[in-house]
Each structure stands twice: as C-alpha cells, then as structure tokens.
Design a protein around this motif. Structure first.
Motif, PDB file in Angstrom:
ATOM      1  N   CYS A 290       0.483  -1.168  -0.211  1.00 52.46           N
ATOM      2  CA  CYS A 290      -0.152   0.010  -0.030  1.00 52.46           C
ATOM      3  C   CYS A 290       0.821   1.929   0.134  1.00 52.46           C
ATOM      4  CB  CYS A 290      -0.815  -0.101   1.108  1.00 52.46           C
ATOM      5  SG  CYS A 290       0.173   0.101   2.420  1.00 52.46           S
ATOM      6  N   SER A 291       0.686   2.266  -0.552  1.00 56.75           N
ATOM      7  CA  SER A 291       1.454   3.464   0.091  1.00 56.75           C
ATOM      8  C   SER A 291       0.472   4.203   1.533  1.00 56.75           C
ATOM      9  CB  SER A 291       0.683   4.851  -1.640  1.00 56.75           C
ATOM     10  OG  SER A 291      -0.979   5.494  -1.515  1.00 56.75           O
ATOM     11  N   GLY A 292       2.204   4.902   1.321  1.00 59.51           N
ATOM     12  CA  GLY A 292       1.040   5.926   2.398  1.00 59.51           C
ATOM     13  C   GLY A 292       2.826   7.270   2.848  1.00 59.51           C
ATOM     14  N   MET A 293       2.546   7.548   3.231  1.00 54.06           N
ATOM     15  CA  MET A 293       3.538   8.782   3.941  1.00 54.06           C
ATOM     16  C   MET A 293       4.600   7.800   5.026  1.00 54.06           C
ATOM     17  SD  MET A 293       3.355  12.804   4.946  1.00 54.06           S
ATOM     18  CE  MET A 293       3.110  12.862   6.875  1.00 54.06           C
ATOM     19  N   LEU A 294       5.806   7.725   4.775  1.00 57.36           N
ATOM     20  CA  LEU A 294       6.734   7.748   5.474  1.00 57.36           C
ATOM     21  C   LEU A 294       7.247   8.705   6.616  1.00 57.36           C
ATOM     22  CD1 LEU A 294       8.693   4.952   6.343  1.00 57.36           C
ATOM     23  CD2 LEU A 294      10.248   5.415   4.866  1.00 57.36           C
ATOM     24  N   LEU A 295       7.300   8.626   7.844  1.00 58.11           N
ATOM     25  CA  LEU A 295       7.517   9.610   8.416  1.00 58.11           C
ATOM     26  C   LEU A 295       9.067   9.177   9.512  1.00 58.11           C
ATOM     27  CD1 LEU A 295       6.943  12.900   9.894  1.00 58.11           C
ATOM     28  CD2 LEU A 295       5.322  11.065  11.005  1.00 58.11           C
ATOM     29  N   ASN A 296       9.526   9.957   9.509  1.00 56.96           N
ATOM     30  CA  ASN A 296      10.881  10.005  10.485  1.00 56.96           C
ATOM     31  C   ASN A 296      10.556  10.726  11.685  1.00 56.96           C
ATOM     32  OD1 ASN A 296      13.228  10.556  12.066  1.00 56.96           O
ATOM     33  ND2 ASN A 296      14.335  10.511   9.974  1.00 56.96           N
ATOM     34  N   THR A 297      10.434   9.881  12.806  1.00 53.73           N
ATOM     35  CA  THR A 297       9.561  10.870  13.623  1.00 53.73           C
ATOM     36  C   THR A 297      10.019  11.834  14.915  1.00 53.73           C
ATOM     37  OG1 THR A 297      10.242   8.565  14.594  1.00 53.73           O
ATOM     38  CG2 THR A 297       7.911   8.666  13.998  1.00 53.73           C
ATOM     39  N   VAL A 298      12.225  11.058  14.802  1.00 57.41           N
ATOM     40  CA  VAL A 298      13.208  12.082  14.764  1.00 57.41           C
ATOM     41  C   VAL A 298      13.072  12.737  15.197  1.00 57.41           C
ATOM     42  CG1 VAL A 298      15.905  11.431  15.758  1.00 57.41           C
ATOM     43  CG2 VAL A 298      14.590   9.545  16.504  1.00 57.41           C
ATOM     44  N   ALA A 299      13.622  12.787  13.804  1.00 55.95           N
ATOM     45  CA  ALA A 299      13.199  14.317  13.180  1.00 55.95           C
ATOM     46  C   ALA A 299      12.712  15.206  13.505  1.00 55.95           C
ATOM     47  CB  ALA A 299      13.920  14.368  11.132  1.00 55.95           C
TER      48      ALA A 299
ATOM     49  N   GLY B 227      10.306  20.087  16.702  1.00 56.79           N
ATOM     50  CA  GLY B 227       9.391  20.120  17.734  1.00 56.79           C
ATOM     51  C   GLY B 227       7.646  20.509  16.475  1.00 56.79           C
ATOM     52  N   LEU B 228       7.995  18.994  15.372  1.00 58.93           N
ATOM     53  CA  LEU B 228       6.639  18.391  14.816  1.00 58.93           C
ATOM     54  C   LEU B 228       6.395  17.940  14.841  1.00 58.93           C
ATOM     55  CD1 LEU B 228       7.532  19.696  10.966  1.00 58.93           C
ATOM     56  CD2 LEU B 228       6.314  20.916  13.258  1.00 58.93           C
ATOM     57  N   LYS B 229       5.267  17.975  15.829  1.00 61.19           N
ATOM     58  CA  LYS B 229       3.686  16.364  16.100  1.00 61.19           C
ATOM     59  C   LYS B 229       3.340  16.264  15.292  1.00 61.19           C
ATOM     60  CE  LYS B 229       1.627  14.739  20.350  1.00 61.19           C
ATOM     61  NZ  LYS B 229       2.273  13.474  20.228  1.00 61.19           N
ATOM     62  N   ILE B 230       3.133  14.666  14.765  1.00 61.56           N
ATOM     63  CA  ILE B 230       2.596  14.858  13.363  1.00 61.56           C
ATOM     64  C   ILE B 230       1.871  12.794  13.828  1.00 61.56           C
ATOM     65  CG2 ILE B 230       2.205  13.838  10.962  1.00 61.56           C
ATOM     66  CD1 ILE B 230       5.065  15.547  10.705  1.00 61.56           C
ATOM     67  N   ASP B 231       0.612  12.985  14.587  1.00 62.70           N
ATOM     68  CA  ASP B 231       0.280  11.934  14.859  1.00 62.70           C
ATOM     69  C   ASP B 231      -0.448  10.554  14.151  1.00 62.70           C
ATOM     70  OD1 ASP B 231      -1.494  13.167  16.284  1.00 62.70           O
ATOM     71  OD2 ASP B 231      -0.804  12.812  17.991  1.00 62.70           O
ATOM     72  N   HIS B 232      -0.942  11.585  12.842  1.00 64.82           N
ATOM     73  CA  HIS B 232      -2.459  11.521  12.284  1.00 64.82           C
ATOM     74  C   HIS B 232      -2.628  11.164  10.581  1.00 64.82           C
ATOM     75  CE1 HIS B 232      -2.335  15.376  12.812  1.00 64.82           C
ATOM     76  NE2 HIS B 232      -3.307  16.059  12.430  1.00 64.82           N
ATOM     77  N   GLN B 233      -3.307  10.613   9.775  1.00 67.24           N
ATOM     78  CA  GLN B 233      -3.336  11.610   8.769  1.00 67.24           C
ATOM     79  C   GLN B 233      -3.754  12.634   8.527  1.00 67.24           C
ATOM     80  OE1 GLN B 233      -6.495  10.618   5.965  1.00 67.24           O
ATOM     81  NE2 GLN B 233      -5.444  10.224   4.639  1.00 67.24           N
ATOM     82  N   LEU B 234      -2.598  13.301   7.659  1.00 61.91           N
ATOM     83  CA  LEU B 234      -2.120  14.923   7.489  1.00 61.91           C
ATOM     84  C   LEU B 234      -2.987  15.341   6.005  1.00 61.91           C
ATOM     85  CD1 LEU B 234       1.930  15.431   8.103  1.00 61.91           C
ATOM     86  CD2 LEU B 234      -0.600  15.824   9.673  1.00 61.91           C
ATOM     87  N   THR B 235      -3.539  16.473   5.983  1.00 55.76           N
ATOM     88  CA  THR B 235      -4.537  17.448   4.314  1.00 55.76           C
ATOM     89  C   THR B 235      -2.866  18.079   4.046  1.00 55.76           C
ATOM     90  OG1 THR B 235      -4.972  19.089   5.755  1.00 55.76           O
ATOM     91  CG2 THR B 235      -6.570  17.662   5.448  1.00 55.76           C
ATOM     92  N   TRP B 236      -2.730  18.112   2.770  1.00 57.04           N
ATOM     93  CA  TRP B 236      -1.733  18.614   1.960  1.00 57.04           C
ATOM     94  C   TRP B 236      -1.477  20.196   2.293  1.00 57.04           C
ATOM     95  CZ3 TRP B 236       2.052  16.668  -0.697  1.00 57.04           C
ATOM     96  CH2 TRP B 236       2.222  15.160  -0.902  1.00 57.04           C
ATOM     97  N   GLU B 237      -3.194  20.501   2.973  1.00 59.45           N
ATOM     98  CA  GLU B 237      -2.733  22.226   3.685  1.00 59.45           C
ATOM     99  C   GLU B 237      -2.468  21.906   4.666  1.00 59.45           C
ATOM    100  OE1 GLU B 237      -6.012  20.889   2.381  1.00 59.45           O
ATOM    101  OE2 GLU B 237      -6.239  22.237   0.379  1.00 59.45           O
ATOM    102  N   GLU B 238      -2.336  21.091   5.943  1.00 61.47           N
ATOM    103  CA  GLU B 238      -1.690  20.909   6.810  1.00 61.47           C
ATOM    104  C   GLU B 238       0.332  21.030   6.589  1.00 61.47           C
ATOM    105  OE1 GLU B 238      -4.574  18.668  10.562  1.00 61.47           O
ATOM    106  OE2 GLU B 238      -3.697  17.879   8.161  1.00 61.47           O
ATOM    107  N   ILE B 239       0.102  20.042   5.955  1.00 67.48           N
ATOM    108  CA  ILE B 239       1.251  20.154   5.332  1.00 67.48           C
ATOM    109  C   ILE B 239       2.012  20.791   4.981  1.00 67.48           C
ATOM    110  CG2 ILE B 239       2.702  18.917   3.446  1.00 67.48           C
ATOM    111  CD1 ILE B 239       1.483  16.743   3.629  1.00 67.48           C
ATOM    112  N   ILE B 240       1.765  21.236   3.513  1.00 65.20           N
ATOM    113  CA  ILE B 240       1.561  23.257   3.295  1.00 65.20           C
ATOM    114  C   ILE B 240       2.462  23.962   5.177  1.00 65.20           C
ATOM    115  CG2 ILE B 240       1.621  25.369   2.623  1.00 65.20           C
ATOM    116  CD1 ILE B 240       1.802  23.654   0.153  1.00 65.20           C
ATOM    117  N   GLU B 241       1.577  23.842   5.747  1.00 58.76           N
ATOM    118  CA  GLU B 241       1.861  24.805   6.971  1.00 58.76           C
ATOM    119  C   GLU B 241       2.796  24.215   7.661  1.00 58.76           C
ATOM    120  OE1 GLU B 241       0.425  27.715   7.292  1.00 58.76           O
ATOM    121  OE2 GLU B 241      -0.082  27.781   5.352  1.00 58.76           O
ATOM    122  N   LEU B 242       2.733  23.105   7.630  1.00 56.43           N
ATOM    123  CA  LEU B 242       3.889  22.053   9.345  1.00 56.43           C
ATOM    124  C   LEU B 242       5.438  22.614   8.262  1.00 56.43           C
ATOM    125  CD1 LEU B 242       2.594  19.201   9.785  1.00 56.43           C
ATOM    126  CD2 LEU B 242       2.960  21.359  11.412  1.00 56.43           C
TER     127      LEU B 242
END
Length: 462
Positions: A177-186, A191-206
């Motif tokens: 399946c396709s997905g978003m691989l996240l480097n949690t340490v980085a 200071g970015l807390k990401i624990d849910h599916q993101l919208t593209w608008e959220e990704i632009i802001e982050l």
C-alpha cells in the motif's frame, strides 16, 4: 487485526470499477535478461507436451511441475531456497524453476500461453490480467478446487484483481500500500508533532514552519515521480473516479487541476518540497538522499514494502513509522491510499499435475516457514498467518503491517487502463514541472496541460 471492518469500507469504495490495476507501484526488480533453472544455471527449455504428459499426480509417486517467475538475484535466491525446503518435506516432488528479468517476462509468457507451453504455476503482474484473460482460456478456475486455502485473503483484493466472469483465475501472493513514511526523530527535533493522517493544507503549513527554522530542511523528499503520484491521488480524491475516463476523455475539470497546481506551487515556493532538480538526483529511490539520511527531511511518499530499507538508512533503526497517504481533506470523494498486489500466481489449465502444483502453492501461500524463507522479496504476505510469522521473525516490521491495515479503510480507486498510459503520465509530468521550476503560472500550466492531454488522447484512443 482489525482487517475486515476496514475491508468492507474498501470494498464499498472500489465496487464496480474496471478490472485493471494502477502501475504506480514500486518498480519490479531487474535482472540479467536470461531465463535459467535455479538448480543448474543452464538455459531452461519449455517442457514439451510429452514431458508434461509423463508426469503423474498420484499420491506418493514421483512427480514434477514447472514454476515460472521474474525478479532480481534476491528473489531468485529466495525462491530457490523456498523450493529446496519444500523438496525436503516432499522428496517425491520436483519443482522445475524458470526465472528471468522483469524486462521481457510478459512477452515471454504471452508467447508461452499462446503456444500451450507456459509453466504449471507462473507469476503475473496484476495489470496484465485483463489482457491475458481476453486472449484465451489459459487459467484454472481456483473456485473449483479445495486444495488451495485463500480464505484469509481479503475478498476485495481477490474481486478487484483475480476474479473474472465469476472465476478465480489467480491469487495474490504479496500486497503493498502507499503511505507517508515519517522520520519521527527528525520531526521531534524540529518540534513537529505528527500522529494522524495529514491534509495537504496541513503539510504546507508544517513545511513552512520547518523550512523557516532550518533553510536546509524540507518536509518532503519528492522527486518528480512522487509529485506525479501525489497529483494523481489529489485529482482522484476530488473527482471520486479516474483521471482519464474509459472513453479516453479527461475525467477532471480545469478547476480540479488548478487546485493541484496551486498546491504544488506553494510546496516548492515555501520549501515544503526539496527543489525538484535536487530530488531528481535520487529519482526512483529517494532513500539514498543525504537529506533523508541526515534527518533534514521529515517524510517521503512510498510503498510500505520500502519501509525497512528506508528506515535502515537512518542513524538508528526504528526511527521511522508510517501514516496514511495525505488527503485533500474536506470534500474528498474517495480515500487516498493505493493498495495493489505485488504479484499474482496462476495455475495453467493445461497442467498435467494440478493437485501437486496447488498443494505446493498452498504451502507457499499459508505456511509460516515459507514466509520466513521468502522474507520481504514480494512485500507483505497476503495471509495473516504469514504476516504474523514475518513480523515475529524480523522479516518485516510491524509498521509495515499496520500501514496496510489502515490503508484498507482509506482505499482509492484503482487506475483504469487509460489512466495508466505512460505517454499521458509523461505529459502530466512535463506540465507540472513547469510549475515546479517557475516556468509557468498554475493558470498557464492548466491551459497547456489540457491542450497537451487532448492531443495525446486523440492519438492513443485510435
């Protein structure tokens, strides 16, 4: 696992769709353009009808059958070891292996199907099934046998890729399946807390926040292939259907495309995407990108089958996790995740020893020991027993299985035939690249894209 509840949702989302799969999966392995037998390394000659007829399917008697696949050296080694292990369990059975590179494999098997010389069991890339089924009656209907147990494979996976005219003509042996691989340490470092599916608008802001903190850091490692897949996924979420209709007309509006091009423009201008010219140095495999390795990129869009090798490149293992592929958010008419088999296996209806071949295939599909031997050469096993065994033995990591489990509840329509056309995809890549490089405004690129696509569609539909 919470598999069936999510799979019901997936089935509802994909019901009634054309029986052709998308081709945007990870590229098949390459190998030398030779067809060899694993046992000897000699050139393999197709079994003659006489040789096949001399086999016997009687219990306890010596019997042989042919097994054909494509792949690279790791795949060849895994299947050779797998078949040797089966030989120890069933010394009366001899498996005659035939393997080759992916390049040319389809043409070779098509010729064998037409000539009646195809192996008893043979590998199939999912997009080929519709064409092959339409060419003739080559496959055994697996619904008409009671040896192969496929009961723990999701019904929707079978229905979408393996069932034609009410017949089960193949089984999926691996799935991804396709997905978003996240480097949690980085992410935590910035200071970015990401624990849910993101919208593209959220990704632009982050991404803006990240790039402002560190101008050398980007949210995404994204070569032009990643951006194309993101573009196609966003269009399909907006339309609820395909990118190109079955009648070779454009399935989305200029407004849909403008929405996507504006997001792409923002992503490059604000430092969310690494500049395309730099990311494309690692096209086809973003994982060796030094920015990913050094934790200067937070995420990349991948198939879950790539998880382990990507995570292994980080300073310490288990720094990465997977979350769902990004969504356009409110207004999305379908999910964002693609799910597809990595390969199918069919049984030739001209096999002289179908029971023997199916008994072996059942072992390969369901036995935990077989999962250990195959490892991750074909992504995630399709049966739950083998998935569990793969994780317990360190062959796969749990986030790989979790990502698949989540994706079943967020599935996107499979690409139909016209949407898979390589010329159309190349055209889209050329057009969005104008936006990525600042050579055209989103509005200008929309107009030129529609003109270019319509020219291609007029040509290929003839």
């Amino acid at each position: 696992m919470k598999r069936w509840g999510k799979r019901v949702t997936a089935l509802c989302l994909t019901a009634g769709m054309v029986m052709l799969t998308g081709c945007s999966a990870a590229q098949p392995e390459k190998a030398a353009d030779t067809t060899t037998t694993a046992a000897t390394g000699d050139t393999a000659a197709p079994a003659t009808e006489k040789g096949a007829a001399e086999n016997t399917d009687a219990a306890g008697q010596e019997v042989s059958f042919r097994y054909e696949w494509w792949g690279g050296s790791a795949t060849h080694e895994a299947y050779t070891n797998l078949q040797a292990a089966y030989k120890e369990l069933h010394p009366e059975v001899t498996i005659e292996p035939e393997y080759s590179a992916f390049d040319g494999y389809q043409e070779k098997v098509v010729t064998q199907l037409a000539g009646g010389t195809v192996a008893d069991l043979f590998h199939i890339d999912a997009p080929w099934m519709m064409e092959w089924v339409g060419r003739g009656d080559y496959f055994t209907d697996l619904y008409q046998q009671d040896i192969l147990d496929y009961s723990s494979i999701g019904k929707e996976l079978l229905d979408q890729y393996c069932v034609f005219d009410g017949k089960l003509l193949a089984v999926p042996m691996g799935v991804q399946c396709s997905g978003m691989l996240l480097n949690t340490v980085a992410a935590e470092k910035y200071g970015l807390k990401i624990d849910h599916q993101l919208t593209w608008e959220e990704i632009i802001e982050l991404g803006k926040e990240l790039h402002e903190k560190d101008p050398d850091a980007y949210f995404f490692s994204a070569d032009h292939g990643h951006v194309l897949n993101a573009l196609l996924a966003m269009i399909k979420q907006r339309t609820g259907g395909q990118v190109i209709n079955d009648d070779f007309t454009i399935a989305f509006t200029k407004e849909d495309l403008l929405y996507v091009y504006n997001l792409i423009k923002q992503a490059y201008e604000s430092g969310v995407f690494e500049p395309m010219g730099e990311a494309d140095l690692y096209y086809g495999s973003s994982t060796p990108n030094p920015k990913w390795i050094n934790g200067e990129e937070i995420a990349c869009l991948v198939w879950n089958s790539e998880f382990t090798k990507v995570d292994d490149l980080l300073e310490g293992k288990d720094e990465a996790t997977m979350i769902l592929w990004p969504t356009i958010g409110e207004g999305a008419k379908q999910g964002s995740s693609q799910i597809r088999p990595t390969y199918l296996v069919g049984l030739s209806n001209s096999s002289k020893v179908p029971d023997t071949a199916l008994t072996y295939l059942n072992w390969q599909l369901n036995d935990p020991e077989a999962a250990k031997i195959l490892g991750s050469v074909r992504a995630v096993p399709t049966t739950e027993a083998q998935q569990k065994a793969a994780v317990e033995n360190g062959v796969l990591r749990q986030p790989v299985i979790d990502a698949l489990d989540e994706a079943y509840g967020n599935v996107q329509a499979r690409d139909n035939g016209p949407s898979q056309n390589s010329e159309l995809r190349d055209t889209l890549t050329d057009e969005f690249s104008k936006v990525a490089y600042g050579m055209a405004t989103p509005e200008e690129a929309v107009e030129s894209t529609f003109t270019a696509l319509e020219e291609v569609l007029q040509r290929i539909k003839k």
